[in-house]
Structure formats: C-alpha cells, structure tokens
Design an enzyme around this catalytic site. Structure first.
Site, PDB file in Angstrom:
ATOM      1  N   SER A   1       0.835  -1.217   0.000  1.00  0.00           N
ATOM      2  CA  SER A   1       0.000   0.000   0.000  1.00  0.00           C
ATOM      3  C   SER A   1       0.858   1.250   0.000  1.00  0.00           C
ATOM      4  O   SER A   1       0.494   2.262  -0.607  1.00  0.00           O
ATOM      5  CB  SER A   1      -0.895   0.049   1.235  1.00  0.00           C
ATOM      6  OG  SER A   1      -1.618  -1.125   1.362  1.00  0.00           O
TER       7      SER A   1
ATOM      8  N   ALA B   1     -18.119   3.634   7.245  1.00  0.00           N
ATOM      9  CA  ALA B   1     -16.830   3.762   6.543  1.00  0.00           C
ATOM     10  C   ALA B   1     -16.218   2.397   6.213  1.00  0.00           C
ATOM     11  O   ALA B   1     -15.674   2.213   5.124  1.00  0.00           O
ATOM     12  CB  ALA B   1     -15.860   4.595   7.378  1.00  0.00           C
TER      13      ALA B   1
ATOM     14  N   ARG C   1      -7.067   4.407  15.129  1.00  0.00           N
ATOM     15  CA  ARG C   1      -8.497   4.731  15.016  1.00  0.00           C
ATOM     16  C   ARG C   1      -9.128   4.689  16.410  1.00  0.00           C
ATOM     17  O   ARG C   1      -9.028   3.671  17.097  1.00  0.00           O
ATOM     18  CB  ARG C   1      -9.171   3.729  14.082  1.00  0.00           C
ATOM     19  CG  ARG C   1     -10.557   4.133  13.676  1.00  0.00           C
ATOM     20  CD  ARG C   1     -11.033   3.265  12.531  1.00  0.00           C
ATOM     21  NE  ARG C   1     -10.405   3.609  11.259  1.00  0.00           N
ATOM     22  CZ  ARG C   1     -10.373   2.781  10.200  1.00  0.00           C
ATOM     23  NH1 ARG C   1     -10.924   1.583  10.276  1.00  0.00           N
ATOM     24  NH2 ARG C   1      -9.806   3.179   9.081  1.00  0.00           N
TER      25      ARG C   1
ATOM     26  N   ASN D   1     -18.079   4.619  11.819  1.00  0.00           N
ATOM     27  CA  ASN D   1     -17.138   3.544  11.501  1.00  0.00           C
ATOM     28  C   ASN D   1     -17.823   2.396  10.763  1.00  0.00           C
ATOM     29  O   ASN D   1     -17.271   1.829   9.822  1.00  0.00           O
ATOM     30  CB  ASN D   1     -16.490   3.033  12.787  1.00  0.00           C
ATOM     31  CG  ASN D   1     -15.349   2.110  12.498  1.00  0.00           C
ATOM     32  OD1 ASN D   1     -14.449   2.435  11.721  1.00  0.00           O
ATOM     33  ND2 ASN D   1     -15.383   0.923  13.094  1.00  0.00           N
TER      34      ASN D   1
ATOM     35  N   GLU E   1     -18.399   0.794   3.434  1.00  0.00           N
ATOM     36  CA  GLU E   1     -18.207   1.512   2.166  1.00  0.00           C
ATOM     37  C   GLU E   1     -16.824   1.211   1.586  1.00  0.00           C
ATOM     38  O   GLU E   1     -16.668   1.044   0.381  1.00  0.00           O
ATOM     39  CB  GLU E   1     -18.385   3.018   2.399  1.00  0.00           C
ATOM     40  CG  GLU E   1     -18.480   3.844   1.132  1.00  0.00           C
ATOM     41  CD  GLU E   1     -17.192   4.562   0.783  1.00  0.00           C
ATOM     42  OE1 GLU E   1     -17.200   5.303  -0.198  1.00  0.00           O
ATOM     43  OE2 GLU E   1     -16.178   4.379   1.477  1.00  0.00           O
TER      44      GLU E   1
ATOM     45  N   ALA F   1       2.860   5.843  -2.931  1.00  0.00           N
ATOM     46  CA  ALA F   1       4.044   6.586  -3.380  1.00  0.00           C
ATOM     47  C   ALA F   1       4.025   6.708  -4.907  1.00  0.00           C
ATOM     48  O   ALA F   1       4.323   7.769  -5.464  1.00  0.00           O
ATOM     49  CB  ALA F   1       5.311   5.881  -2.907  1.00  0.00           C
TER      50      ALA F   1
ATOM     51  N   GLU G   1      -1.413   9.061  11.581  1.00  0.00           N
ATOM     52  CA  GLU G   1      -2.758   9.599  11.346  1.00  0.00           C
ATOM     53  C   GLU G   1      -3.706   9.011  12.381  1.00  0.00           C
ATOM     54  O   GLU G   1      -3.786   7.789  12.524  1.00  0.00           O
ATOM     55  CB  GLU G   1      -3.241   9.247   9.932  1.00  0.00           C
ATOM     56  CG  GLU G   1      -4.634   9.805   9.647  1.00  0.00           C
ATOM     57  CD  GLU G   1      -5.096   9.529   8.216  1.00  0.00           C
ATOM     58  OE1 GLU G   1      -4.871  10.379   7.344  1.00  0.00           O
ATOM     59  OE2 GLU G   1      -5.656   8.446   7.987  1.00  0.00           O
TER      60      GLU G   1
HETATM   61  P1  GTP Z   1      -4.991   9.698   1.138  1.00  0.00           P
HETATM   62  O1  GTP Z   1      -4.198   9.597  -0.100  1.00  0.00           O
HETATM   63  O2  GTP Z   1      -6.022   8.598   1.275  1.00  0.00           O
HETATM   64  O3  GTP Z   1      -4.150   9.839   2.368  1.00  0.00           O
HETATM   65  O4  GTP Z   1      -5.779  11.042   0.930  1.00  0.00           O
HETATM   66  P2  GTP Z   1      -5.681  12.360   1.786  1.00  0.00           P
HETATM   67  O5  GTP Z   1      -4.306  12.590   2.265  1.00  0.00           O
HETATM   68  O6  GTP Z   1      -6.384  13.458   1.056  1.00  0.00           O
HETATM   69  O7  GTP Z   1      -6.445  11.943   3.064  1.00  0.00           O
HETATM   70  P3  GTP Z   1      -7.971  11.926   3.439  1.00  0.00           P
HETATM   71  O8  GTP Z   1      -8.020  12.742   4.660  1.00  0.00           O
HETATM   72  O9  GTP Z   1      -8.889  12.254   2.329  1.00  0.00           O
HETATM   73  O10 GTP Z   1      -8.199  10.382   3.759  1.00  0.00           O
HETATM   74  C1  GTP Z   1      -7.397   9.675   4.628  1.00  0.00           C
HETATM   75  C2  GTP Z   1      -8.090   8.394   5.023  1.00  0.00           C
HETATM   76  O11 GTP Z   1      -9.451   8.625   5.394  1.00  0.00           O
HETATM   77  C3  GTP Z   1      -8.187   7.331   3.944  1.00  0.00           C
HETATM   78  O12 GTP Z   1      -7.018   6.589   3.859  1.00  0.00           O
HETATM   79  C4  GTP Z   1      -9.372   6.505   4.450  1.00  0.00           C
HETATM   80  O13 GTP Z   1      -8.976   5.670   5.531  1.00  0.00           O
HETATM   81  C5  GTP Z   1     -10.278   7.559   5.017  1.00  0.00           C
HETATM   82  N1  GTP Z   1     -11.262   8.047   4.023  1.00  0.00           N
HETATM   83  C6  GTP Z   1     -11.249   9.224   3.366  1.00  0.00           C
HETATM   84  N2  GTP Z   1     -12.300   9.330   2.538  1.00  0.00           N
HETATM   85  C7  GTP Z   1     -13.017   8.197   2.670  1.00  0.00           C
HETATM   86  C8  GTP Z   1     -14.232   7.702   2.065  1.00  0.00           C
HETATM   87  O14 GTP Z   1     -14.879   8.337   1.239  1.00  0.00           O
HETATM   88  N3  GTP Z   1     -14.638   6.451   2.458  1.00  0.00           N
HETATM   89  C9  GTP Z   1     -13.988   5.712   3.380  1.00  0.00           C
HETATM   90  N4  GTP Z   1     -14.482   4.511   3.706  1.00  0.00           N
HETATM   91  N5  GTP Z   1     -12.841   6.147   3.964  1.00  0.00           N
HETATM   92  C10 GTP Z   1     -12.358   7.362   3.603  1.00  0.00           C
HETATM   93 MG    MG Z   2      -3.581  11.185   3.853  1.00  0.00          MG
END
Ligand code: GTP
Ligand code: MG
Length: 210
Positions: A58, A158, A84, A155, A161, A63, A146
């Site tokens: 991942s 999420a 979490r 949760n 989904e 990356a 994070e």
């Molecule tokens: P990333 O490349 O995922 O890190 O994007 P980002 O840096 O813009 O981070 P963002 O805050 O959007 O999301 C970080 C994390 O939140 C993801 O890795 C998921 O675990 C969760 N997440 C964000 N959007 C969604 C969503 O629409 N659905 C679900 N199930 N999880 C989400």
């Molecule tokens: Mg992120």
C-alpha cells in the site's frame, strides 16, 4: 519498472520497525487513557482503539500514485501509522480531539474535520496528523501518524463503504454511490438521535438529584 526500483531501494524491515513501535506505543497510550478514566470513575470519551501499520504494497501504491520518491516516503506519507479511536457519541469526538491536542508527548501538525465538512462520498470522521517522537535502540526518531476519530456509526458506514469501494476498484456506479450517501445520512441520524436521548436521560437524572 518504477515499482521494481522502489522494492530495491527501500529496506522495508528497517524502514517500518520504528513505525511498528509507534503503533504499539500509541495504542497503549490511548488504551491507558480510557482505562484511567474508568479507574477514576469519570466518563471516558473513548469506546475502543485500534491501530495498524500500512503494508509495504500500500505504501508503494500510494508513493507511485503521488509520485513520491523513496527518500521522501517518511516525510510525505502521513498514514504509515494509523490509529483509530471510536466513540459512542458524536460529542465525545471533540473531547478526544482536545485530549490529543493537550498531550505533551505528540505534536498535532494538521486537523481535518470531515464531520463538519462531510466528504462527497458521505464519509464522516475527524482526522489528526501528528508528529510522534520515539526513543529507539538507534537513537531518537520522529514519525508521522494519522489518528482517525469517529463514532461507531460512522465507523460502521466507513468500513462497509471501504470494502464495497474495494470490490469496484474505487469506481462505484453513481446510483450505488447515491444510495451509500443516503446510508451515511441514516447513520448520522442515528448518532444525533442517540445524543438527544442521552441528553434527555442526563437532564432527567439531574432533576431527580435536586
Ligand atoms: P490519502 O491519499 O487517502 O491519504 O488522501 P488524503 O491525504 O487526502 O487523506 P484523506 O483525509 O482524504 O483520507 C485519509 C483516510 O481517510 C483514507 O485513507 C481513508 O482511511 C479515510 N477516508 C477518506 N475518505 C473516505 C471515504 O470516502 N470512504 C472511506 N471509507 N474512507 C475514507
Ligand atoms: Mg492522507
């Protein structure tokens, strides 16, 4: 080809070991916080805590997508450590946020409130990016982590989904996306209703005490 280069350059065992330590320490610290509240007989805003280390596959995928060179992985990928924290009630989330902000053993770098600013998908959660200092056998080291703070209802949505999105490789048909958004609203309605019931019970208890 690019993936091959990454695999060669990055020594995963060495790179990830401090991150594994950070997951262990953060899990312990937040679980202790919850335990301590219970011990003191005060309400704990934390219902449960889980943590995970991002898998090399991942990390490589992210990356690659974000065009992050191997030497920038630690600086640019903020969620190699993922914690979490689940709460029973929506209002517990800000209590946990305050707890994290006031800690002296971690620094908050960024906060993203996807509860006030719900994502177009329907996703709700409060995210905090922290810098966490470690004492390793090789000396001090700081890692990013994070922290996702959300209710059990958020949760539930999420995680379901996420697994559906995975089945569709991220491209969920629009009609299903629409129904998922409706589910997210239903879950949030449950959260709000539970908070209202809780408030009424607390008020009734207060009246009985007088
Ligand atoms: P990333 O490349 O995922 O890190 O994007 P980002 O840096 O813009 O981070 P963002 O805050 O959007 O999301 C970080 C994390 O939140 C993801 O890795 C998921 O675990 C969760 N997440 C964000 N959007 C969604 C969503 O629409 N659905 C679900 N199930 N999880 C989400
Ligand atoms: Mg992120």
């Amino acid at each position: 080809m690019r993936r091959g280069v990454f695999v060669e350059i990055v020594n995963w065992k060495e790179l990830l070991y401090p991150y594994e330590q950070a997951v262990d320490e953060l899990l312990l610290k937040f679980r202790c916080l919850d335990k301590e509240c219970r011990h003191l007989g005060i309400y704990s805003p934390i219902d449960s805590v889980t943590g995970r280390l991002k898998k090399p596959a991942s990390i490589l995928e992210k990356a690659g997508k974000k065009q992050i060179p191997p030497e920038k992985i630690e600086e640019k990928i903020e969620d190699i450590v993922g914690i979490r924290i689940l709460c029973q009630f929506v209002e517990d989330i800000e209590k946990v946020v305050t707890m994290v902000q006031s800690r002296k053993d971690m620094t908050v770098l960024e906060e993203r409130d996807y509860i006030t600013n719900t994502k177009p998908s329907g996703y709700r959660s409060y995210h905090m990016i922290i810098r966490y200092p470690l004492s390793t056998a090789l000396g001090p080291k700081e890692v990013l982590a994070e922290i996702q703070i959300r209710t059990n209802a958020m949760n539930f949505w999420a995680t379901a989904e996420h697994s559906l999105r995975y089945k569709y490789s991220g491209n969920i048909p629009e009609n299903l996306q629409h129904r998922l958004r409706i589910c997210a609203e239903a879950a949030f309605h449950l959260d709000r209703e539970m908070s209202t019931i809780r408030e009424e019970i607390t008020n009734a208890q207060r009246l009985n005490e007088i």
